[in-house]
Design an enzyme around this catalytic site. Structure first.
Site, PDB file in Angstrom:
ATOM      1  CE1 TYR A 126     -13.381  56.726 -32.497  1.00 43.55           C
ATOM      2  CE2 TYR A 126     -11.715  57.027 -34.196  1.00 43.55           C
ATOM      3  CZ  TYR A 126     -12.053  56.884 -32.867  1.00 43.55           C
ATOM      4  OH  TYR A 126     -11.070  56.910 -31.911  1.00 43.55           O
TER       5      TYR A 126
ATOM      6  CG  ASP B  42     -15.025  60.061 -25.441  1.00 40.77           C
ATOM      7  OD1 ASP B  42     -13.972  59.934 -24.792  1.00 40.77           O
ATOM      8  OD2 ASP B  42     -15.209  60.951 -26.289  1.00 40.77           O
TER       9      ASP B  42
ATOM     10  CE1 TYR C 195      -8.974  63.124 -26.372  1.00 43.12           C
ATOM     11  CE2 TYR C 195      -7.047  64.043 -27.475  1.00 43.12           C
ATOM     12  CZ  TYR C 195      -7.633  63.459 -26.366  1.00 43.12           C
ATOM     13  OH  TYR C 195      -6.864  63.216 -25.246  1.00 43.12           O
TER      14      TYR C 195
END
Length: 417
Positions: A306, A240, A380
């Site tokens: 992440y 993103d 996501y």
């Protein structure tokens, strides 16, 4: 030279050659006569075949008319002119391999059809095939470069309509990894949704949604070194716009269009990109690859790690948070396309696996926690935390029984499977 050099069908060959010279529309050159029998024997050039046949016909008392060839308009008498034009165009480009192609004019196509009506096309080679070969051989000798019929770096196109030489410069492809250190930078150029790139008040007449992108920041350095016309970045997924790409970086392939240089020191290029984009973007592990690498990285399965700051909306004990993370490890997440992107992506349910989820730090007062999560690419991660109104199951919010939101997010590793 003997006619039997043309093979066992010598009587038939002589008969067809006689018919061509008698019923043709004028003089015919050695190349065009010999080309009608190109498939009969190997080891002879078409002009030599033509010379042999004309000598045999003369011995049989036939008078051979000389002059401008009615088939090719004496194209083969002017091959050096085409070679010179090609070399002048190629002079500005670095290349090791090439291929010659031809755009045949309407007149020559009609002439070729006429001679095939007279002689038949059973043994014939097309005019453009001979022209490509003969010009190609001369370019090889003059440049020392090699003709490549599979993946040429440059295609030389002889346009017989315009009498000009055109070039098709095939791209250079480079694989590497990029790191993005600043938030607010998309991976590729985003055209303005209002004007679609034309420029309007909303985009301040830039035609873009954002002032810069990873693609554009890299391309400035790359195009300068390769002297290319344009560059396209093909990424292995994308993060993103508000997410940094850290660690070893995200795999990508850049496609450099119409490069005038093809050999650049890639270590130097890495340093140049780093120097010209301090605090924004770096590229590493550069290597030259073939076009097929684009499909490989776009279709590659990857595990992504992440690191994220998560805000908990109500107080949660550290033990409960750890328990929720433990339940995520090994879980298969069913995730319906998030509401924030469903307007531009298919509304599907995707299944993705969590490989690891660990607590990096926990602030009980501010209810801010730092997590590290390793999962399948395509998950996501923001919705894994929030649950997205039940569209992602299970989610951290669901397991904790309280709302949670990812405040800041970084990709710290992309591991190709």
């Amino acid at each position: 030279m003997r006619v039997d050099e043309l093979g066992e069908l010598s009587d038939e060959v002589i008969e067809i050659a006689y018919k061509i010279t008698k019923e043709g529309l004028g003089p015919i050159c050695d190349n065009c006569l010999g080309r009608q029998f190109a498939k009969i024997s190997s080891g002879l050039s078409n002009d030599k075949r033509g010379k042999i046949l004309k000598e045999v016909l003369r011995t049989k008392g036939m008078e051979i008319e000389e002059g401008k060839c009615w088939v090719c308009n004496s194209l083969f008498a002017n091959l050096e002119q085409w070679v010179t034009k090609a070399l002048e165009r190629l002079n500005d480009y670095e290349f090791d391999s090439f291929l010659v192609g031809t755009k045949v004019s309407g007149m020559l196509l009609e002439n070729e059809e006429q001679i095939w009506e007279i002689a038949g096309a059973t043994y014939a080679e097309p005019l453009k095939a001979e022209l490509n070969r003969e010009v190609g051989k001369r370019i090889e000798v003059r440049t020392g470069k090699r003709a490549d019929f599979e993946m040429p770096e440059v295609v030389v196109i002889l346009n017989l309509w315009t009498e000009k030489v055109e070039l098709q410069i095939n791209p250079v492809f480079i694989y590497g990894r990029y790191r993005k250190f600043k938030r607010g930078i998309p991976q590729t150029r985003w055209f303005c949704r209002e004007c679609h790139g034309r420029g309007c008040e909303k985009c301040k007449f830039t035609g873009k949604m954002y002032a810069e992108s990873v693609e554009e920041l890299i391309s400035d350095s790359v195009l300068t070194e390769f002297k290319g016309d344009d560059m396209v970045l093909h990424g292995c997924g994308r993060e993103d716009i508000d997410v940094r790409m850290l660690g070893s970086g995200r795999p990508f392939v850049v496609e450099i269009k119409a490069p005038r240089r093809r050999k650049v020191d890639l270590r130097m290029l890495e340093e140049k990109v780093k120097e010209e984009n301090k605090g924004k973007v770096e590229i590493t592990s550069l290597q030259y690859v073939k076009r097929e690498m684009i499909a490989k990285i776009k279709n590659a399965e990857a595990a992504k790690t992440y690191k994220l700051d998560v805000e908990l909306k109500s107080k949660v004990a550290e033990e409960d948070l750890q328990d929720a993370l433990d339940k995520l490890i090994g879980a298969v997440i069913e995730q319906r396309t998030p509401t924030r992107v469903v307007h531009r992506r298919a509304d599907l349910v995707r299944k993705r696996k969590i490989y690891n989820a660990r607590l990096v730090s926990f602030n009980s007062e501010e209810q801010i926690t730092v997590l590290e999560i390793k999962c399948d690419g395509g998950l996501y991660i923001k919705e894994l935390i929030s649950g997205d109104g039940g569209r992602t199951k299970p989610s951290l919010s669901e397991l904790l029984g309280t709302e949670a939101e990812a405040k800041e997010l970084d990709v710290v590793d992309v591991e190709l499977k």
